[in-house]
Write an enzyme that holds these catalytic residues in place. Structure first.
Site, PDB file in Angstrom:
ATOM      1  N   PRO A   1       0.834  -1.203   0.000  1.00 50.29           N
ATOM      2  CA  PRO A   1       0.000   0.000   0.000  1.00 50.29           C
ATOM      3  C   PRO A   1       0.865   1.248   0.000  1.00 50.29           C
ATOM      4  CG  PRO A   1      -0.558  -1.471   1.824  1.00 50.29           C
ATOM      5  CD  PRO A   1       0.733  -1.931   1.257  1.00 50.29           C
ATOM      6  N   GLU A   2       0.709   2.053  -1.004  1.00 52.84           N
ATOM      7  CA  GLU A   2       1.321   3.378  -0.987  1.00 52.84           C
ATOM      8  C   GLU A   2       0.228   4.342  -0.552  1.00 52.84           C
ATOM      9  OE1 GLU A   2       4.405   4.781  -2.784  1.00 52.84           O
ATOM     10  OE2 GLU A   2       5.175   3.003  -3.774  1.00 52.84           O
TER      11      GLU A   2
ATOM     12  N   HIS B   1      -3.341 -15.088   8.361  1.00 52.18           N
ATOM     13  CA  HIS B   1      -2.841 -13.718   8.471  1.00 52.18           C
ATOM     14  C   HIS B   1      -3.914 -12.685   8.798  1.00 52.18           C
ATOM     15  CE1 HIS B   1       0.812 -15.521   7.090  1.00 52.18           C
ATOM     16  NE2 HIS B   1       0.354 -15.729   5.874  1.00 52.18           N
TER      17      HIS B   1
ATOM     18  N   ARG C   1       3.008 -10.111   5.878  1.00 54.89           N
ATOM     19  CA  ARG C   1       4.401  -9.940   6.314  1.00 54.89           C
ATOM     20  C   ARG C   1       4.563  -9.274   7.667  1.00 54.89           C
ATOM     21  NH1 ARG C   1       7.113  -8.464   0.460  1.00 54.89           N
ATOM     22  NH2 ARG C   1       6.158 -10.221  -0.580  1.00 54.89           N
TER      23      ARG C   1
ATOM     24  N   ARG D   1      21.354  18.309   1.253  1.00 58.76           N
ATOM     25  CA  ARG D   1      21.423  16.854   1.116  1.00 58.76           C
ATOM     26  C   ARG D   1      22.187  16.458  -0.138  1.00 58.76           C
ATOM     27  NH1 ARG D   1      17.329  14.492   4.314  1.00 58.76           N
ATOM     28  NH2 ARG D   1      18.407  12.560   3.843  1.00 58.76           N
TER      29      ARG D   1
END
Length: 269
Positions: free
Chosen positions: A2-3, A90, A109, A150
DNA sequence: AACGTGCCCTGAACGC
DNA sequence: TGCGTTCAGGGCACGT
């Protein structure tokens, strides 16, 4: 995986079944998720649900005493089912509602999490998050500032939740391709012109995915009603060694910060 | 502060 | 057939 768009579509899908209903019981079959809510908190959750909101990829189920915070991790998804539906593999957590329906978290997971955020407090994990990508506080000035010192590859900085939330590996690859930016380019070397391309690309790509997911989503109360991965066309992600859809040369695939990174050395600079 | 690496987890794909 | 290995990936923890 899922994004942000899938999390938002999940929120929209479950929200009608939760809001204005009463949470009567939490059934935990598997507490070994990434994080787990304190047991003493679980005992006091017999409360009405006020609303379901989202911050980054976290879903917030708002109760009078605080928020249940869900994260779907890599493989988590939510279903709304009639109370008593037998659990399958699950199916780790159920939120049982007074309506006779149950919100069920399935997460193969177990990278997902269930947290608690008392009323008026912000959980430490949510406290330092960057702006929402679809809000006005994510803009060119803000991103330029975040990139300024950065020297790390721009793709990795873009995926840093302190810079902007909700841009995972797939969207980072796609957005950088669409904006014509080389993923390996040090963030501080990204030009103003490129930033001006990147910000709207991220916003429109995410917004379009949410829109598509929202239309794909029919009924969250059906086992198969979960939003699949949206029909959106992926231009580079998963297409390493295949021809670039824009220019036809072979796409490069490398690893950046242990993440698969695909780009076109002709279209991206 | 910035940066790199490790780790959590299951299941699918792959190699021998 | 049946092992073992690798990969997928969000995001925090930690060492430098």
């Amino acid at each position: 995986m899922p994004e942000l768009p899938e999390v938002e579509v999940s929120r929209q899908g479950i929200s009608p079944y939760l809001e204005d209903h009463h949470l009567v019981q939490v059934i935990a079959r598997q507490r070994q998720l990434r994080w787990w809510i304190p047991d003493e908190v679980l005992a006091q959750l017999n409360q009405p649900i006020l609303s379901v909101t989202r911050r980054a990829k976290y879903l917030l189920i708002q109760l009078p005493l605080g928020d249940i915070v869900l994260h779907l991790g890599m493989s988590g998804h939510l279903k709304v089912l009639p109370k008593g539906t037998p659990a399958t593999k699950h199916d780790h957590v159920d939120l049982v509602l007074s309506s006779g329906m149950t919100l069920r978290l399935n997460d193969t997971r177990r990278f997902g999490a269930v947290l608690w955020q008392p009323k008026g407090e912000v959980h430490p994990l949510l406290a330092k998050l960057g702006p929402e990508p679809l809000s006005d506080s994510f803009n060119i000035e803000q991103l330029a500032d975040a990139f300024a010192k950065r020297s790390t590859a721009v793709k990795q900085v873009l995926m840093d939740n302190h810079v902007v939330v909700g841009v995972g590996n797939i969207y980072a690859n796609e957005a950088l391709f669409k904006a014509g930016i080389l993923p390996t380019k040090p963030a501080k070397e990204v030009s103003l012109q490129q930033l001006e391309a990147l910000v709207p690309v991220i916003k429109t790509t995410l917004a379009e995915a949410i829109k598509q997911g929202g239309t794909t989503l029919k009924d969250f109360s059906q086992a198969d009603g979960k939003p699949g991965y949206f029909a959106q066309q992926l231009l580079v992600y998963g297409r390493g060694a295949k021809p670039c859809m824009a220019c036809g040369i072979i796409l490069n695939e490398i690893r950046l910060g242990q993440r698969s990174t695909v780009f076109c050395s002709h279209c991206q600079h």
